[in-house]
Design a protein around this motif. Structure first.
Motif, PDB file in Angstrom:
ATOM      1  N   ARG A 163      -3.573 -20.138  -0.845  1.00 48.27           N
ATOM      2  CA  ARG A 163      -2.468 -19.191  -0.655  1.00 48.27           C
ATOM      3  C   ARG A 163      -3.001 -17.763  -0.738  1.00 48.27           C
ATOM      4  O   ARG A 163      -3.784 -17.429  -1.624  1.00 48.27           O
ATOM      5  N   ARG A 164      -2.565 -16.944   0.188  1.00 48.43           N
ATOM      6  CA  ARG A 164      -2.940 -15.526   0.170  1.00 48.43           C
ATOM      7  C   ARG A 164      -1.707 -14.695   0.490  1.00 48.43           C
ATOM      8  O   ARG A 164      -1.139 -14.789   1.578  1.00 48.43           O
ATOM      9  N   VAL A 165      -1.288 -13.888  -0.465  1.00 50.18           N
ATOM     10  CA  VAL A 165      -0.172 -12.961  -0.299  1.00 50.18           C
ATOM     11  C   VAL A 165      -0.790 -11.579  -0.147  1.00 50.18           C
ATOM     12  O   VAL A 165      -1.350 -11.045  -1.105  1.00 50.18           O
ATOM     13  N   ASN A 166      -0.717 -11.017   1.057  1.00 53.59           N
ATOM     14  CA  ASN A 166      -1.502  -9.806   1.264  1.00 53.59           C
ATOM     15  C   ASN A 166      -0.764  -8.720   2.019  1.00 53.59           C
ATOM     16  O   ASN A 166       0.296  -8.943   2.614  1.00 53.59           O
ATOM     17  N   SER A 167      -1.358  -7.528   1.970  1.00 49.45           N
ATOM     18  CA  SER A 167      -0.849  -6.365   2.672  1.00 49.45           C
ATOM     19  C   SER A 167      -1.609  -6.185   3.979  1.00 49.45           C
ATOM     20  O   SER A 167      -2.840  -6.267   4.016  1.00 49.45           O
ATOM     21  N   LEU A 168      -0.870  -5.908   5.040  1.00 45.62           N
ATOM     22  CA  LEU A 168      -1.480  -5.626   6.345  1.00 45.62           C
ATOM     23  C   LEU A 168      -1.772  -4.141   6.535  1.00 45.62           C
ATOM     24  O   LEU A 168      -2.352  -3.752   7.545  1.00 45.62           O
ATOM     25  N   SER A 169      -1.387  -3.326   5.577  1.00 46.66           N
ATOM     26  CA  SER A 169      -1.446  -1.873   5.762  1.00 46.66           C
ATOM     27  C   SER A 169      -2.816  -1.332   6.146  1.00 46.66           C
ATOM     28  O   SER A 169      -2.898  -0.377   6.922  1.00 46.66           O
ATOM     29  N   PRO A 170      -3.935  -1.876   5.645  1.00 43.05           N
ATOM     30  CA  PRO A 170      -5.229  -1.289   6.009  1.00 43.05           C
ATOM     31  C   PRO A 170      -5.678  -1.555   7.437  1.00 43.05           C
ATOM     32  O   PRO A 170      -6.624  -0.919   7.908  1.00 43.05           O
ATOM     33  N   ARG A 234       9.492   1.120   6.251  1.00 44.74           N
ATOM     34  CA  ARG A 234       8.118   1.045   5.731  1.00 44.74           C
ATOM     35  C   ARG A 234       7.176   1.669   6.752  1.00 44.74           C
ATOM     36  O   ARG A 234       7.360   1.517   7.962  1.00 44.74           O
ATOM     37  N   LYS A 235       6.122   2.346   6.242  1.00 43.76           N
ATOM     38  CA  LYS A 235       5.145   2.962   7.127  1.00 43.76           C
ATOM     39  C   LYS A 235       3.762   2.833   6.533  1.00 43.76           C
ATOM     40  O   LYS A 235       3.539   3.189   5.374  1.00 43.76           O
ATOM     41  N   SER A 236       2.834   2.300   7.339  1.00 45.08           N
ATOM     42  CA  SER A 236       1.438   2.178   6.941  1.00 45.08           C
ATOM     43  C   SER A 236       0.624   3.107   7.837  1.00 45.08           C
ATOM     44  O   SER A 236       1.161   3.707   8.771  1.00 45.08           O
ATOM     45  N   PRO A 237      -0.686   3.240   7.594  1.00 40.41           N
ATOM     46  CA  PRO A 237      -1.479   4.146   8.440  1.00 40.41           C
ATOM     47  C   PRO A 237      -1.434   3.822   9.928  1.00 40.41           C
ATOM     48  O   PRO A 237      -1.563   4.720  10.762  1.00 40.41           O
ATOM     49  N   TYR A 238      -1.255   2.549  10.275  1.00 38.90           N
ATOM     50  CA  TYR A 238      -1.329   2.157  11.683  1.00 38.90           C
ATOM     51  C   TYR A 238      -0.072   1.437  12.175  1.00 38.90           C
ATOM     52  O   TYR A 238      -0.039   0.967  13.309  1.00 38.90           O
ATOM     53  N   GLY A 239       0.958   1.337  11.334  1.00 36.64           N
ATOM     54  CA  GLY A 239       2.160   0.636  11.755  1.00 36.64           C
ATOM     55  C   GLY A 239       3.389   1.126  11.014  1.00 36.64           C
ATOM     56  O   GLY A 239       3.285   1.710   9.928  1.00 36.64           O
ATOM     57  N   GLU A 240       4.538   0.877  11.618  1.00 34.54           N
ATOM     58  CA  GLU A 240       5.796   1.314  11.015  1.00 34.54           C
ATOM     59  C   GLU A 240       6.869   0.271  11.296  1.00 34.54           C
ATOM     60  O   GLU A 240       6.956  -0.265  12.402  1.00 34.54           O
ATOM     61  N   ALA A 241       7.698  -0.022  10.292  1.00 33.82           N
ATOM     62  CA  ALA A 241       8.804  -0.969  10.448  1.00 33.82           C
ATOM     63  C   ALA A 241      10.062  -0.342   9.863  1.00 33.82           C
ATOM     64  O   ALA A 241      10.122  -0.066   8.669  1.00 33.82           O
ATOM     65  N   LYS A 242      11.042  -0.119  10.700  1.00 33.05           N
ATOM     66  CA  LYS A 242      12.322   0.404  10.251  1.00 33.05           C
ATOM     67  C   LYS A 242      13.139  -0.731   9.617  1.00 33.05           C
ATOM     68  O   LYS A 242      12.919  -1.913   9.897  1.00 33.05           O
ATOM     69  N   ALA A 243      14.073  -0.361   8.759  1.00 34.13           N
ATOM     70  CA  ALA A 243      14.946  -1.360   8.131  1.00 34.13           C
ATOM     71  C   ALA A 243      15.596  -2.232   9.197  1.00 34.13           C
ATOM     72  O   ALA A 243      16.112  -1.738  10.202  1.00 34.13           O
ATOM     73  N   GLY A 244      15.525  -3.554   8.974  1.00 29.67           N
ATOM     74  CA  GLY A 244      16.080  -4.502   9.927  1.00 29.67           C
ATOM     75  C   GLY A 244      15.084  -5.013  10.946  1.00 29.67           C
ATOM     76  O   GLY A 244      15.394  -5.935  11.716  1.00 29.67           O
ATOM     77  N   SER A 245      13.880  -4.439  10.973  1.00 32.53           N
ATOM     78  CA  SER A 245      12.846  -4.895  11.906  1.00 32.53           C
ATOM     79  C   SER A 245      11.803  -5.735  11.177  1.00 32.53           C
ATOM     80  O   SER A 245      11.884  -5.968   9.967  1.00 32.53           O
ATOM     81  N   VAL A 246      10.805  -6.177  11.928  1.00 32.41           N
ATOM     82  CA  VAL A 246       9.779  -7.074  11.394  1.00 32.41           C
ATOM     83  C   VAL A 246       8.689  -6.265  10.682  1.00 32.41           C
ATOM     84  O   VAL A 246       8.086  -5.370  11.270  1.00 32.41           O
ATOM     85  N   ALA A 247       8.461  -6.605   9.413  1.00 33.27           N
ATOM     86  CA  ALA A 247       7.422  -5.942   8.619  1.00 33.27           C
ATOM     87  C   ALA A 247       6.217  -6.834   8.405  1.00 33.27           C
ATOM     88  O   ALA A 247       5.221  -6.405   7.816  1.00 33.27           O
ATOM     89  N   GLY A 248       6.299  -8.076   8.868  1.00 30.78           N
ATOM     90  CA  GLY A 248       5.179  -8.988   8.695  1.00 30.78           C
ATOM     91  C   GLY A 248       5.544 -10.398   9.113  1.00 30.78           C
ATOM     92  O   GLY A 248       6.623 -10.648   9.669  1.00 30.78           O
ATOM     93  N   VAL A 249       4.657 -11.312   8.834  1.00 25.61           N
ATOM     94  CA  VAL A 249       4.823 -12.705   9.239  1.00 25.61           C
ATOM     95  C   VAL A 249       4.478 -13.623   8.077  1.00 25.61           C
ATOM     96  O   VAL A 249       3.441 -13.451   7.419  1.00 25.61           O
ATOM     97  N   ALA A 250       5.354 -14.567   7.811  1.00 27.16           N
ATOM     98  CA  ALA A 250       5.072 -15.607   6.820  1.00 27.16           C
ATOM     99  C   ALA A 250       4.487 -16.803   7.558  1.00 27.16           C
ATOM    100  O   ALA A 250       5.185 -17.481   8.317  1.00 27.16           O
TER     101      ALA A 250
END
Length: 352
Positions: A163-170, A234-250
């Motif tokens: 199992r890996r719970v991780n951040s895509l932000s970098p 949410r906003k990362s250096p290379y991506g942005e997700a507005k409320a109600g949109s996709v911030a990642g994938v399980a």
């Protein structure tokens, strides 16, 4: 012995990180940097936004400038995720008699999904006496190699959960696109139904790598994918997700052995998970004799971990026998704190 000579192909998030890391190491020189667009022609230090005293400030150039016969000991390729899309680039590097380390996830165990292309690359690499490795933090380390290392202390294994719970932000724009960061849930489901939603790339490679290493027959493999929808911006250096949109994938996957689920893979990944109170971490849970329940939290940061793997495996690839190799073929990865030249077998050097 001369310094180890490296070309970096792709000066995005990962390639830039590899360059910055190598420029701080002893016994290694960056002799080429390849990209496209407005980066071409600029000094590497300008693109990196950092100065490196006593290091050569080469310009970012084209494939034709830096991929030529025996120009470097090794090329670090940071451009693709898939075997098919990286095939021609790797082939060109091999034909110019340079070793390759690729960050493409599928290259971590390419025969899992592309056996014919892998065989072509393997044959060509052997003909040119060079080595090709795909690696990174995942696949390549956390969810597969680390698991295998832990089984080394077991006398039997009944079931594995990784199992890996991780951040895509970098990660850079290519990963943001693959993960669907910022798109609507409707678009996510449309891409998923059309087979155009990549999500995490590498489960097939990780599971097949572990199965082959353990000597078990993988009878069935399948993956699952669900959108992680954010309720805050949410906003990362290379991506942005507005409320109600996709911030990642399980992402999930399972591999069946002897009619039972032997491999269980669980990998929710998203940008800025801390904003919504999610703790990242890496987990290896093995039902065996003895049992293993290894936890590392927070996660080993994906971007830094991938950069480190690409850098630290350079000597092992140069030292390896020719052909396409994987992480289970080479000595264990470790940090290199001293001079890179001390890690190299003299007879394995290409550039004199």
């Amino acid at each position: 012995m001369e310094n180890v000579k490296v070309v970096i192909w792709g000066i995005g998030a990962m390639g830039s990180g590899v360059a910055k890391t190598l420029l701080k190491k002893k016994g290694v020189d960056i002799v080429g940097a390849i990209d496209i667009g407005d980066k071409v022609g600029k000094p590497l230090f300008e693109v990196l936004g950092e100065e490196f005293p006593e290091k050569e400030n080469i310009k970012v150039g084209t494939v034709e400038e830096y991929i030529k016969p025996e120009y470097a000991d090794i090329v670090v390729l940071c451009t693709d995720s898939f075997v098919e899309s990286s095939f021609d680039k790797i082939k060109k590097i091999i034909e110019n008699k340079m070793n390759v380390i690729s960050s493409a996830e599928e290259m971590a165990y390419p025969k899992a999904q592309s056996p014919e292309l892998t065989e072509q690359l393997d044959q060509l690499a052997k003909e040119n006496d060079v080595t090709v490795l795909g690696t990174g933090i995942n696949p390549g380390h956390i969810m597969d190699l680390l698991v295998l290392v832990m089984t080394g202390a077991l006398v039997d294994v009944k079931q594995i959960t990784s199992r890996r719970v991780n951040s895509l932000s970098p990660f850079g724009p290519a990963v943001m696109e693959e993960q669907g960061i910022g798109i609507s849930v409707e678009e996510f489901e449309e891409r998923k139904a059309a087979g155009k939603m990549s999500g995490h790339v590498g489960f097939a490679e990780s599971v097949q790598m572990m199965a082959d290493a353990l000597g078990v027959e993988l009878e069935h493999f399948e993956t699952g994918m669900e959108a992680i929808v954010t309720d805050v911006d949410r906003k990362s250096p290379y991506g942005e997700a507005k409320a109600g949109s996709v911030a990642g994938v399980a992402m999930t996957a399972k591999g069946m052995v002897n009619g039972e689920e032997f491999f269980t893979m669980d990998h929710p990944q998203q940008i800025e998970p801390e904003q919504v109170g999610i703790d990242t971490g890496d987990y290896v849970i093995i039902d065996g004799t003895p049992k293993v329940n290894m936890v590392n939290s927070p996660e080993i940061e994906g971007g830094l971990g991938t950069i480190a793997m690409l850098v630290n495996m350079i000597p092992k690839v140069i030292n390896s026998e020719a052909g396409v190799v994987t992480m289970i073929d080479l000595p264990i990865p470790h940090a290199i704190l001293g001079d890179f030249r001390e890690q190299i077998k003299e007879n394995k050097k290409i550039v004199k």
